[in-house]
Design a protein around this motif. Structure first.
Motif, PDB file in Angstrom:
ATOM      1  N   UNK A   1      49.700  46.185  53.362  1.00 51.45           N
ATOM      2  CA  UNK A   1      49.346  47.615  53.510  1.00 51.45           C
ATOM      3  C   UNK A   1      49.167  48.322  52.160  1.00 51.45           C
ATOM      4  N   UNK A   2      49.546  47.670  51.064  1.00 51.17           N
ATOM      5  CA  UNK A   2      49.366  48.298  49.743  1.00 51.17           C
ATOM      6  C   UNK A   2      47.929  48.190  49.254  1.00 51.17           C
ATOM      7  N   UNK A   3      47.128  47.435  49.998  1.00 49.42           N
ATOM      8  CA  UNK A   3      45.734  47.243  49.605  1.00 49.42           C
ATOM      9  C   UNK A   3      44.865  47.916  50.666  1.00 49.42           C
ATOM     10  N   UNK A   4      43.898  48.789  50.291  1.00 51.72           N
ATOM     11  CA  UNK A   4      43.009  49.376  51.297  1.00 51.72           C
ATOM     12  C   UNK A   4      42.372  48.276  52.143  1.00 51.72           C
ATOM     13  N   UNK A   5      42.244  48.522  53.461  1.00 51.19           N
ATOM     14  CA  UNK A   5      41.849  47.434  54.364  1.00 51.19           C
ATOM     15  C   UNK A   5      40.498  46.814  54.015  1.00 51.19           C
ATOM     16  N   UNK A   6      39.587  47.592  53.428  1.00 43.88           N
ATOM     17  CA  UNK A   6      38.274  47.007  53.146  1.00 43.88           C
ATOM     18  C   UNK A   6      38.351  45.900  52.090  1.00 43.88           C
ATOM     19  N   UNK A   7      39.482  45.840  51.358  1.00 49.61           N
ATOM     20  CA  UNK A   7      39.619  44.796  50.340  1.00 49.61           C
ATOM     21  C   UNK A   7      40.406  43.576  50.834  1.00 49.61           C
ATOM     22  N   UNK A   8      40.866  43.612  52.085  1.00 51.19           N
ATOM     23  CA  UNK A   8      41.707  42.503  52.566  1.00 51.19           C
ATOM     24  C   UNK A   8      40.963  41.176  52.565  1.00 51.19           C
ATOM     25  N   UNK A   9      39.648  41.237  52.828  1.00 50.85           N
ATOM     26  CA  UNK A   9      38.856  39.997  52.884  1.00 50.85           C
ATOM     27  C   UNK A   9      37.648  40.109  51.953  1.00 50.85           C
ATOM     28  N   UNK A  10      37.899  40.627  50.775  1.00 48.60           N
ATOM     29  CA  UNK A  10      36.785  40.856  49.844  1.00 48.60           C
ATOM     30  C   UNK A  10      37.039  40.182  48.500  1.00 48.60           C
ATOM     31  N   UNK A  11      35.976  39.586  47.955  1.00 43.51           N
ATOM     32  CA  UNK A  11      36.047  39.050  46.591  1.00 43.51           C
ATOM     33  C   UNK A  11      35.731  40.204  45.645  1.00 43.51           C
ATOM     34  N   UNK A  12      36.559  40.433  44.667  1.00 42.98           N
ATOM     35  CA  UNK A  12      36.267  41.507  43.704  1.00 42.98           C
ATOM     36  C   UNK A  12      36.025  40.913  42.320  1.00 42.98           C
ATOM     37  N   UNK A  13      34.909  41.288  41.733  1.00 36.48           N
ATOM     38  CA  UNK A  13      34.581  40.830  40.371  1.00 36.48           C
ATOM     39  C   UNK A  13      34.188  42.052  39.552  1.00 36.48           C
ATOM     40  N   UNK A  14      34.864  42.249  38.420  1.00 33.32           N
ATOM     41  CA  UNK A  14      34.589  43.413  37.573  1.00 33.32           C
ATOM     42  C   UNK A  14      34.150  42.946  36.188  1.00 33.32           C
ATOM     43  N   UNK A  15      32.947  43.352  35.816  1.00 35.57           N
ATOM     44  CA  UNK A  15      32.526  43.096  34.438  1.00 35.57           C
ATOM     45  C   UNK A  15      33.113  44.209  33.584  1.00 35.57           C
ATOM     46  N   UNK A  16      33.773  43.812  32.523  1.00 38.03           N
ATOM     47  CA  UNK A  16      34.491  44.791  31.723  1.00 38.03           C
ATOM     48  C   UNK A  16      34.098  44.602  30.256  1.00 38.03           C
ATOM     49  N   UNK A  17      33.680  45.661  29.636  1.00 38.89           N
ATOM     50  CA  UNK A  17      33.150  45.569  28.278  1.00 38.89           C
ATOM     51  C   UNK A  17      34.195  45.051  27.280  1.00 38.89           C
ATOM     52  N   UNK A  18      35.477  45.245  27.622  1.00 40.27           N
ATOM     53  CA  UNK A  18      36.512  44.741  26.709  1.00 40.27           C
ATOM     54  C   UNK A  18      36.543  43.218  26.682  1.00 40.27           C
ATOM     55  N   UNK A  19      35.845  42.581  27.662  1.00 43.68           N
ATOM     56  CA  UNK A  19      35.763  41.118  27.679  1.00 43.68           C
ATOM     57  C   UNK A  19      34.397  40.642  27.168  1.00 43.68           C
ATOM     58  N   UNK A  20      33.686  41.523  26.471  1.00 39.50           N
ATOM     59  CA  UNK A  20      32.384  41.145  25.935  1.00 39.50           C
ATOM     60  C   UNK A  20      31.297  41.240  26.984  1.00 39.50           C
ATOM     61  N   UNK A  21      30.130  40.677  26.659  1.00 38.21           N
ATOM     62  CA  UNK A  21      28.952  40.848  27.525  1.00 38.21           C
ATOM     63  C   UNK A  21      29.113  40.083  28.838  1.00 38.21           C
ATOM     64  N   UNK A  22      29.674  38.890  28.777  1.00 38.96           N
ATOM     65  CA  UNK A  22      29.703  38.062  29.989  1.00 38.96           C
ATOM     66  C   UNK A  22      31.100  37.909  30.597  1.00 38.96           C
ATOM     67  N   UNK A  23      32.098  38.581  30.010  1.00 37.24           N
ATOM     68  CA  UNK A  23      33.454  38.410  30.534  1.00 37.24           C
ATOM     69  C   UNK A  23      33.699  39.209  31.803  1.00 37.24           C
ATOM     70  N   UNK A  24      34.620  38.728  32.643  1.00 38.56           N
ATOM     71  CA  UNK A  24      34.899  39.454  33.892  1.00 38.56           C
ATOM     72  C   UNK A  24      36.332  39.235  34.358  1.00 38.56           C
ATOM     73  N   UNK A  25      36.752  40.189  35.188  1.00 39.87           N
ATOM     74  CA  UNK A  25      38.073  40.128  35.825  1.00 39.87           C
ATOM     75  C   UNK A  25      37.823  39.846  37.304  1.00 39.87           C
ATOM     76  N   UNK A  26      38.594  38.957  37.915  1.00 36.62           N
ATOM     77  CA  UNK A  26      38.430  38.740  39.355  1.00 36.62           C
ATOM     78  C   UNK A  26      39.743  38.968  40.091  1.00 36.62           C
ATOM     79  N   UNK A  27      39.597  39.381  41.350  1.00 37.14           N
ATOM     80  CA  UNK A  27      40.753  39.537  42.254  1.00 37.14           C
ATOM     81  C   UNK A  27      40.310  38.959  43.596  1.00 37.14           C
ATOM     82  N   UNK A  28      40.857  37.792  43.950  1.00 34.71           N
ATOM     83  CA  UNK A  28      40.421  37.105  45.177  1.00 34.71           C
ATOM     84  C   UNK A  28      41.625  36.942  46.120  1.00 34.71           C
ATOM     85  N   UNK A  29      41.467  37.247  47.420  1.00 35.81           N
ATOM     86  CA  UNK A  29      42.571  37.012  48.374  1.00 35.81           C
ATOM     87  C   UNK A  29      42.603  35.542  48.796  1.00 35.81           C
ATOM     88  N   UNK A  30      43.756  34.873  48.639  1.00 38.47           N
ATOM     89  CA  UNK A  30      43.799  33.436  48.951  1.00 38.47           C
ATOM     90  C   UNK A  30      44.654  33.068  50.165  1.00 38.47           C
TER      91      UNK A  30
END
Ligand SMILES: Cc1cc2nc3c(=O)[nH]c(=O)nc-3n(C[C@H](O)[C@H](O)[C@H](O)COP(=O)(O)OP(=O)(O)OC[C@H]3O[C@@H](n4cnc5c(N)ncnc54)[C@H](O)[C@@H]3O)c2cc1C
Length: 294
Positions: free
Chosen positions: A165-194
């Motif tokens: 319940x700490x996660x909004x329901x739309x993210x319960x079955x969602x792959x999240x990938x964030x491109x973040x400039x602090x990781x350079x041009x091709x770097x990314x952060x991921x959050x995957x439900x396993x």
């Protein structure tokens, strides 16, 4: 029919071994580790990987039945700097996430059932191995992963468990990938439900960026990761609710490169050994499985 040594029993080696054995070849499947064994990964299984697994009889129902941890996904969020793009797939369950500790063991078992002979051994020099065992093996498949490939990206991964319940329901079955400039041009952060265990959602959280940018940055990857999640608009909100966090693991990746040599005399490379990970998405399991099938 040939006598073949497959060295490395991850997804690429075990799949190659499975298909070769099914085609009547005499296959010895060699790995330095005993299975099940962990492999740092995002654990994301895409439709390409799903199709590749099905060629070995590892259908979705089979995975659901035999995998101790498994979670399907039906949507994806792509975050680019401050903007998020959420997409819900109309086809329903497209792929799933499954810890590699679980997935690799399922594929390994299929390879053994297909007739591969398991053997535990560390093979550090593949050319030497080929010449030492030239009477025993006609061909060698080098599937030793990144250690036989060329490392061009570095990543870090950990698992978080937190109440669903700490996660909004739309993210319960969602792959999240964030491109973040602090990781350079091709770097990314991921959050995957396993996995979902007793109302605790297990997330695979990690980030990666190119070795080139990593060297330019001269910052420790663990502190880069800690900094990103502490300041990230989504991850930072989850952190106070995290019940357990596993040890972080740093691991290199082998992205596709030009003029990649994958065959030398009787030695063929597959998977990460052949640098077959997608340079855009970081997806390597699909090519590891389906190219091995070919
Ligand atoms: C942090 C991270 C996140 C990732 N996320 C994803 C993702 O979400 N989805 C995706 O599709 N891909 C992802 N990838 C890529 C994916 O993990 C690889 O492409 C995939 O593991 C390649 O499979 P493989 O069988 O070629 O190599 P591996 O899985 O590395 O298997 C190699 C095997 O060879 C054995 N071996 C190694 N050296 C020797 C030796 N000297 N002698 C004998 N045996 C040896 C090892 O024990 C191992 O079992 C990620 C990679 C990383 C590092």
């Amino acid at each position: 029919m040939y006598k073949i040594a497959v060295v490395g029993a991850g997804p690429s080696g075990a799949s190659a071994g499975y298909h070769l054995a099914k085609n009547g070849h005499h296959v010895t499947l060699i790995d330095k580790e005993s299975f099940p064994r962990d492999k740092p990964c995002g654990d994301g299984i895409t439709p390409q990987s799903v199709r590749g697994l099905a060629t070995m009889g590892i259908e979705r129902e089979y995975v659901k039945k035999f995998a101790s941890e498994y979670h399907s996904w039906n949507s994806a969020l792509l975050g680019i700097n401050d903007r998020d793009y959420f997409y819900k797939f109309s086809d329903g369950d497209l792929g799933f996430c499954i810890p590699r500790y679980v997935l690799d063991h399922l594929i390994y078992e299929r390879a053994i059932e297909a007739g591969c002979i398991p053997h535990k051994q560390s093979v550090n020099n593949i050319s030497q191995f080929s010449s030492d065992f030239k009477q025993e093996f006609d061909y060698i498949v080098d599937a030793r992963g990144i250690f036989a490939g060329e490392c061009n990206l570095i990543a870090i991964r950990e698992y978080w468990s937190l109440p669903l319940e700490c996660l909004p329901s739309k993210y319960h079955s969602s792959l999240q990938v964030y491109f973040d400039i602090s990781l350079g041009i091709s770097g990314y952060l991921w959050i995957f439900p396993v996995a979902l265990n007793d109302k605790l959602l297990k997330l695979n959280v990690g980030c990666g960026y190119t070795i080139k940018e990593y060297k330019q940055n001269k910052k420790n990857l663990i502190s880069v990761f800690e900094n990103i999640i502490a300041n990230h608009r989504f991850a930072s909100n989850l952190l106070p609710h995290v019940v357990t966090r596993t040890k972080k693991k740093v691991y290199p990746l082998a992205m596709t490169k030009w003029n990649n040599k994958i065959c030398d005399r009787n030695i063929f490379k597959v998977g990460d050994a052949a640098n077959l990970t997608d340079p855009l998405t970081g997806e390597g399991i699909g090519n590891a499985i389906s190219k091995s099938a070919q």
